[in-house]
Design an enzyme around this catalytic site. Structure first.
Site, short mmCIF file in Angstrom:
data_model
loop_
_atom_site.label_atom_id
_atom_site.label_comp_id
_atom_site.label_asym_id
_atom_site.label_seq_id
_atom_site.Cartn_x
_atom_site.Cartn_y
_atom_site.Cartn_z
N GLU A 75 62.00 -21.06 29.12
CA GLU A 75 61.26 -20.98 29.94
C GLU A 75 59.81 -19.87 30.03
O GLU A 75 59.23 -19.54 30.95
CB GLU A 75 62.05 -20.74 31.71
N TYR A 121 59.55 -5.38 54.73
CA TYR A 121 59.57 -4.94 53.51
C TYR A 121 59.38 -6.35 52.67
O TYR A 121 59.03 -6.36 51.65
CB TYR A 121 60.97 -3.99 53.05
#
Length: 211
Positions: A75, A121
């Site tokens: 990948e 967050y």
């Protein structure tokens, strides 16, 4: 210790941490790091992130050609697609982490922004998360699809596959990947409940403050 040796150690330490905490398993997932000369270090193909050897990490040149170490992850093209579009990217983390993959398989999610802004967050570390359409593993068209989104998004979710996250450092990429996974877990836990996500105004304020 040279800078490259330090980065090799950091990749292996990060891989072990991800593996030990169940965020990756078997030989899934891969990590890369940009080098000062413009090339990259990448985790090898069919390697467990829990048992990486610094000396055997794959080294690629600035054109993406394999120079040394074990054969790089299959990948590799996903990582390079992110780097090509993001000059600020120093590292990329790609996982098949369970909750993120589960969300990527859901029908009816928003392909332009997969997860709602459940926490501050998540907004600060991930932002908007687009869904990349499904392509078979190793399909070069997947790199093109990621490249189209990478200029505007440092994190993308591959349909029925998992997240790809770039960061200005390996630590930043790791933290964003972890935040994405935890938010995916929260999203699945809260399905069917009345969720009080952050408002558009609250999201805008976070983006103004933290970029």
């Amino acid at each position: 210790m040279s800078e490259e040796a330090r980065l090799r150690e950091a990749i292996c330490r990060t891989g072990r941490s991800l593996y030990d905490r169940g965020l990756t398993f078997g030989s899934t997932g891969n990590i890369s790091q940009r080098l000062p000369d413009g090339g990259w270090l990448m985790t090898p193909t069919n390697a467990s992130l829990g048992a990486l050897d610094p000396a055997r990490l794959s080294r690629l040149d600035a054109e993406g050609e394999w120079l040394s170490g074990d054969k790089p992850t299959k990948e590799t093209f996903l990582h390079i697609a992110m780097y090509r579009e993001r000059s600020d990217a120093a590292a990329v983390v790609h996982l098949h982490s369970t909750h993120s993959v589960a969300v990527s398989c859901l029908d009816g999610i928003d392909p332009e922004d997969v997860l709602p802004p459940i926490t501050a967050y998540y907004v600060m570390r991930v932002g908007r998360l687009p869904l990349v359409p499904y392509f078979p593993p190793g399909d070069q068209d997947l790199a093109k699809a990621v490249g189209k989104l990478a200029g505007k998004h440092h994190a993308v979710l591959l349909a029925n596959h998992g997240p790809v996250v770039a960061g200005t450092s390996l630590e930043a990429a790791l933290y964003a990947t972890e935040e994405l996974e935890e938010t995916a877990k929260l999203f699945l836990l809260l399905r069917g409940a009345a969720v009080r996500a952050l408002t558009q105004e609250q999201v805008a304020e976070l983006r103004k403050r933290f970029g």
